[in-house]
Design a protein around this motif. Structure first.
Motif, mmCIF file in Angstrom:
data_model
loop_
_atom_site.group_PDB
_atom_site.id
_atom_site.type_symbol
_atom_site.label_atom_id
_atom_site.label_comp_id
_atom_site.label_asym_id
_atom_site.label_seq_id
_atom_site.Cartn_x
_atom_site.Cartn_y
_atom_site.Cartn_z
ATOM 1 N N ASP A 91 0.805 -1.221 0.000
ATOM 2 C CA ASP A 91 0.000 0.000 0.000
ATOM 3 C C ASP A 91 0.839 1.273 0.000
ATOM 4 N N PHE A 99 -1.288 4.123 2.628
ATOM 5 C CA PHE A 99 -2.622 3.531 2.577
ATOM 6 C C PHE A 99 -3.714 4.542 2.885
ATOM 7 N N TYR A 206 -9.160 -2.395 1.335
ATOM 8 C CA TYR A 206 -7.939 -3.190 1.484
ATOM 9 C C TYR A 206 -8.284 -4.685 1.510
ATOM 10 N N PRO A 358 0.336 -5.426 5.811
ATOM 11 C CA PRO A 358 0.384 -4.263 4.936
ATOM 12 C C PRO A 358 1.721 -3.535 5.074
#
Length: 370
Positions: A91, A99, A206, A358
């Protein structure tokens, strides 16, 4: 009908209002909104951004105009063994390199619909940058409150998008208090990634992307860094929606990661508490983006982790440094906050099945931790 709703008081407010919190308890809003199932077979022909999951998103007429093509970030394998594998979702390859773009585009689209005099945000860097960028895209006047000592590279990025910066003496909590006071002024839209639930409905994409990437299933474990908990709560929203619509057969465990230096949620979780056990001491940490001593959505975060059979992990400063260098050696230069999950997973026994972490922010924003 879509409306703001207080999860504690059950008071509702129209989403067209600029009221940024519950008028009774001053807590953050949730969104009274029911998603529809996303048809997996149709996704191949859809727009290549988070708006491909339109059925799952609250209606926002200016979404496509505000979009910068955010979302659809790569999923890359980091480890593979008989005990379990770990993949990373990149991300940090978003338009503003974090993100936070997932939620910022939702806030900007909503703000453009309302037409406020000013859009206001508070941030330690990444959320402010994202709000500044998407505010510029939407043609909105933006001001971003940041704590003193914020990374010069992040400040430069915020200014480049035309937003005004207010540097607040003190820590992240002092910055949030100052922003909330300013948010009460007439004509101000508080683009808070904590208080405004539209942000959470952006971050939930996500998990929708993981579901699509994995062919209609979810990982066994999803590990997320937690400060204010916006990614974790978005993930929990998506998991419940996908499971509730019968699109997945199981709920993955949500594992939350905090820096050991500032870990009020981890302490409350392991104490068996439903809320924070007391104010945390905000000690210095490399993971500045999750150094939140009193997250307003603490009760929701703790409840979400427990509901999935997840847990909380903490990482030391040395583990963060080691993890950042390890990922850089694998070709992935990620900022210190963004490597916290890899640091935690690397230091614990592998979990069965597939674990996804992530990598939330680019290392170019802050440089290598020393």
């Amino acid at each position: 009908m879509t409306a703001y709703e207080c999860p504690r008081c059950r008071i509702q407010s129209p989403v067209e209002a600029l009221t940024w919190c519950c008028p009774k308890c001053r807590g953050p809003w949730d969104l009274a909104f029911t998603s529809a199932p996303v048809p997996l077979p149709s996704l191949a022909s859809r727009v290549n951004s988070l708006w491909r999951y339109a059925e799952a998103l609250p209606p926002l007429p200016y979404g496509p105009e505000v979009s910068l093509g955010e979302g659809r970030t790569p999923l890359v394998r980091l480890t593979d063994s008989d005990d379990g594998s770990v993949s990373a979702k990149l991300d940090f390859l978003m338009p503003t390199l974090s993100f936070k773009d997932r939620g910022a585009v939702m806030l900007a689209a909503h703000a453009r619909r309302l037409g406020p005099r000013t859009v206001l945000a508070d941030s330690s860097g990444n959320a402010g940058t994202a709000i500044a960028a998407y505010g510029a895209r939407a043609g909105l006047d933006c001001v971003v409150y940041v704590p003193e000592g914020t990374s010069p590279k992040k400040l430069e990025q915020i200014r480049a998008h035309g937003a005004r910066i207010v540097e607040v003496p003190g820590d992240r909590e002092a910055t949030a208090r100052a922003a909330r006071e300013a948010a009460d002024e007439p004509g101000v839209f508080y683009a808070s990634h904590v208080y405004n639930p539209y942000f959470l409905h952006g971050t939930k994409t996500y998990v929708y992307e993981l579901w699509e990437e994995l062919g209609g299933r979810l990982p066994d474990t999803i590990v997320v860094p937690v400060g204010n908990g916006t990614l974790l709560l978005g993930a929990a929203l998506a998991v419940e929606e996908l499971y509730g619509h019968g699109l997945v057969e199981h709920r993955p465990a949500l594992v939350a990661v905090q820096a050991e230096a500032v870990s009020p949620l981890a302490e409350a979780f392991h104490a068996g508490a439903e809320d924070l056990t007391g104010p945390a001491v905000a000690r210095p940490t490399l993971a500045e983006g999750i150094a939140i001593p009193a997250p307003p959505r603490a009760r929701q975060i703790l409840r979400a982790v427990r509901a999935t059979g997840g847990t909380f992990l903490t990482v030391t400063e040395e583990q963060i440094r080691t993890a950042q260098r390890d990922l850089a050696g694998r070709g992935l230069f990620v900022e210190a906050t963004g490597v916290a999950c890899w640091a935690a997973v690397s230091a614990t026994p592998p979990r069965p099945g597939l674990t996804v972490v992530p990598l939330c922010g680019a290392g170019a924003k802050t440089g290598l931790a020393s």
